[in-house]
Enzyme design. Sequence first.
Site, PDB file in Angstrom:
ATOM      1  N   SER A 244       0.827  -1.202   0.000  1.00 36.85           N
ATOM      2  CA  SER A 244       0.000   0.000   0.000  1.00 36.85           C
ATOM      3  C   SER A 244       0.865   1.257   0.000  1.00 36.85           C
ATOM      4  O   SER A 244       1.649   1.434  -0.921  1.00 36.85           O
ATOM      5  CB  SER A 244      -0.958  -0.074   1.196  1.00 36.85           C
ATOM      6  OG  SER A 244      -2.102   0.650   0.904  1.00 36.85           O
ATOM      7  N   LYS A 248       3.947   1.967  -2.632  1.00 40.62           N
ATOM      8  CA  LYS A 248       4.289   3.161  -3.418  1.00 40.62           C
ATOM      9  C   LYS A 248       5.765   3.476  -3.160  1.00 40.62           C
ATOM     10  O   LYS A 248       6.538   3.790  -4.074  1.00 40.62           O
ATOM     11  CB  LYS A 248       3.431   4.362  -2.963  1.00 40.62           C
ATOM     12  CG  LYS A 248       1.910   4.142  -2.952  1.00 40.62           C
ATOM     13  CD  LYS A 248       1.170   5.401  -2.473  1.00 40.62           C
ATOM     14  CE  LYS A 248      -0.161   5.146  -1.772  1.00 40.62           C
ATOM     15  NZ  LYS A 248      -1.264   4.645  -2.498  1.00 40.62           N
ATOM     16  N   TRP A 335     -10.604   0.434  -4.228  1.00 44.51           N
ATOM     17  CA  TRP A 335      -9.992   1.739  -3.944  1.00 44.51           C
ATOM     18  C   TRP A 335      -8.625   1.853  -4.629  1.00 44.51           C
ATOM     19  O   TRP A 335      -8.220   2.907  -5.088  1.00 44.51           O
ATOM     20  CB  TRP A 335      -9.867   1.859  -2.419  1.00 44.51           C
ATOM     21  CG  TRP A 335      -9.304   3.100  -1.831  1.00 44.51           C
ATOM     22  CD1 TRP A 335      -8.172   3.203  -1.074  1.00 44.51           C
ATOM     23  CD2 TRP A 335      -9.855   4.431  -1.883  1.00 44.51           C
ATOM     24  NE1 TRP A 335      -7.978   4.494  -0.658  1.00 44.51           N
ATOM     25  CE2 TRP A 335      -8.990   5.274  -1.134  1.00 44.51           C
ATOM     26  CE3 TRP A 335     -10.976   5.001  -2.483  1.00 44.51           C
ATOM     27  CZ2 TRP A 335      -9.224   6.644  -0.971  1.00 44.51           C
ATOM     28  CZ3 TRP A 335     -11.205   6.372  -2.321  1.00 44.51           C
ATOM     29  CH2 TRP A 335     -10.338   7.166  -1.589  1.00 44.51           C
ATOM     30  N   HIS A 386      -7.629  -5.810   0.966  1.00 40.98           N
ATOM     31  CA  HIS A 386      -6.420  -4.995   0.909  1.00 40.98           C
ATOM     32  C   HIS A 386      -5.456  -5.463   1.999  1.00 40.98           C
ATOM     33  O   HIS A 386      -5.700  -5.232   3.185  1.00 40.98           O
ATOM     34  CB  HIS A 386      -6.863  -3.547   1.152  1.00 40.98           C
ATOM     35  CG  HIS A 386      -5.766  -2.544   1.164  1.00 40.98           C
ATOM     36  ND1 HIS A 386      -5.114  -2.146   0.026  1.00 40.98           N
ATOM     37  CD2 HIS A 386      -5.201  -1.835   2.173  1.00 40.98           C
ATOM     38  CE1 HIS A 386      -4.214  -1.233   0.333  1.00 40.98           C
ATOM     39  NE2 HIS A 386      -4.239  -1.028   1.630  1.00 40.98           N
TER      40      HIS A 386
HETATM   41  C1  GCU Z   1      -5.285   4.705   2.294  1.00 36.30           C
HETATM   42  C2  GCU Z   1      -4.784   5.492   1.107  1.00 36.30           C
HETATM   43  C3  GCU Z   1      -4.079   4.610   0.096  1.00 36.30           C
HETATM   44  C4  GCU Z   1      -3.012   3.780   0.773  1.00 36.30           C
HETATM   45  C5  GCU Z   1      -3.600   3.025   1.931  1.00 36.30           C
HETATM   46  C6  GCU Z   1      -2.601   2.241   2.765  1.00 36.30           C
HETATM   47  O1  GCU Z   1      -6.320   3.871   1.911  1.00 36.30           O
HETATM   48  O2  GCU Z   1      -5.885   6.165   0.553  1.00 36.30           O
HETATM   49  O3  GCU Z   1      -3.492   5.392  -0.922  1.00 36.30           O
HETATM   50  O4  GCU Z   1      -2.402   2.924  -0.161  1.00 36.30           O
HETATM   51  O5  GCU Z   1      -4.228   3.933   2.819  1.00 36.30           O
HETATM   52  O6  GCU Z   1      -1.443   2.610   2.823  1.00 36.30           O
HETATM   53  O7  GCU Z   1      -3.024   1.264   3.405  1.00 36.30           O
END
Ligand code: GCU
Length: 404
Positions: A244, A248, A335, A386
């Site tokens: 997540s 990134k 998402w 997720h």
């Molecule tokens: C939030 C955010 C995402 C990210 C995520 C995470 O949902 O909007 O962009 O990837 O957190 O890090 O779990």
Amino acid sequence: MKILSKVLVASGLCFYATLAVAQKTDQFMGEIVNYDEETVPSYELPALLKTNKGRQVSNIGTWEKVRRPEIIQLFEENVYGYTPKKFDSIRYLVTNEVPDAMGGRAHLKEVAIRVWNKGNSVTINLVLFTPNKSRQPAPVFLLINNRGKRNTDPTRAMKSEFWPAEMVIDSGYAVAAFHVSDAAPDNKTDYSHGVLDQLYPEVLQQANGMKAIGAWAWAASRVMDYFTTDKAVNAKRVALVGHSRGGKTALWAGAQDQRFAMVVSSCSGSTGASLARRKYGETVSLINKQFGYWFNDNYKQFSKNVDALPVDQHMLIALMAPRPVYTTNAAQDRWADPRGSYLSVVNALPAFRLYDGQLTLPSEMPALNEPVWRSVIGYHFRQGKHDLNVYDWSAVIKFAQTRL
Ligand code: GCU
């Protein structure tokens, strides 16, 4: 999910069928979130293999010398910010060592990686297990831990699928982790307290200065600096793993620091693996509103004008070429736009093909739980939520066995 009940009448019998219908839109922070493939706008991705001067890139030389550095710079300037490369000194202090950890299967080292610049310092704390059964320096899976520190518990009293250290060790790899908060606390009020305000305060004044994700990626490179000094690990075979926001970061760290031999990006979504221009799930606007402190200030100007971004995320994946890169998504994680992540990988392909002209990928999104592995590219779309879990780790380890 909205539950709709339908009454079916057939052969005089009544059947009640409950159909789970996925909602096509949602409301979040005053914006409509699109979950409908039909309303994804048509878009044109920035050209991957065309230099800023409009020259077509058709060989590895031009890619590595011209286009690759241009793309890094575009991401620095417009998305993640510039990462300062210099610091005054770095020291490694082993703060705890257990040669027979995990019932004798592994050697634990906890290492304080302390970096100084202009009189100030920060410490990145590394947890590292190396497998005892191997006499050779071990290849490593390094996790950027963006969840609770207990997920990477060095005592192993707490075990977590997020970092299944025993499983990685038993597969012959070393397994390591650091926590993002050592470099930059993960919240909008404190993120600057660490690498940013201690080592590089000037970046906080710059519209193209790095913020939290830049600082986390910087920290991953300092762990790599340490690996190059530890004979128990093979620093030429380090896979960087992130989930997540950590996913990134893994992509951005792997793009900048080519010492990482492989990158794994789990459910990384917006400004990770997913294409921004699809505007599906989390958008640039929403991520800037909620998590603006992850990216540089310049990125905010694209919130309402994504098509003006000189990059899209396929270009970030392309920066991994020719190293192995593994991307994952989960069915319940709309998402993060799973299809948008797969399309990013597909659109990154031309860069990988400069090295391996035979490499192809199915143009269609793979089916659930049917990983697609083609040469150095791995992708899977699994059922569930997720997360980074044992399904993901075992697939990634298997993929690495012939590639890392
Ligand atoms: C939030 C955010 C995402 C990210 C995520 C995470 O949902 O909007 O962009 O990837 O957190 O890090 O779990």
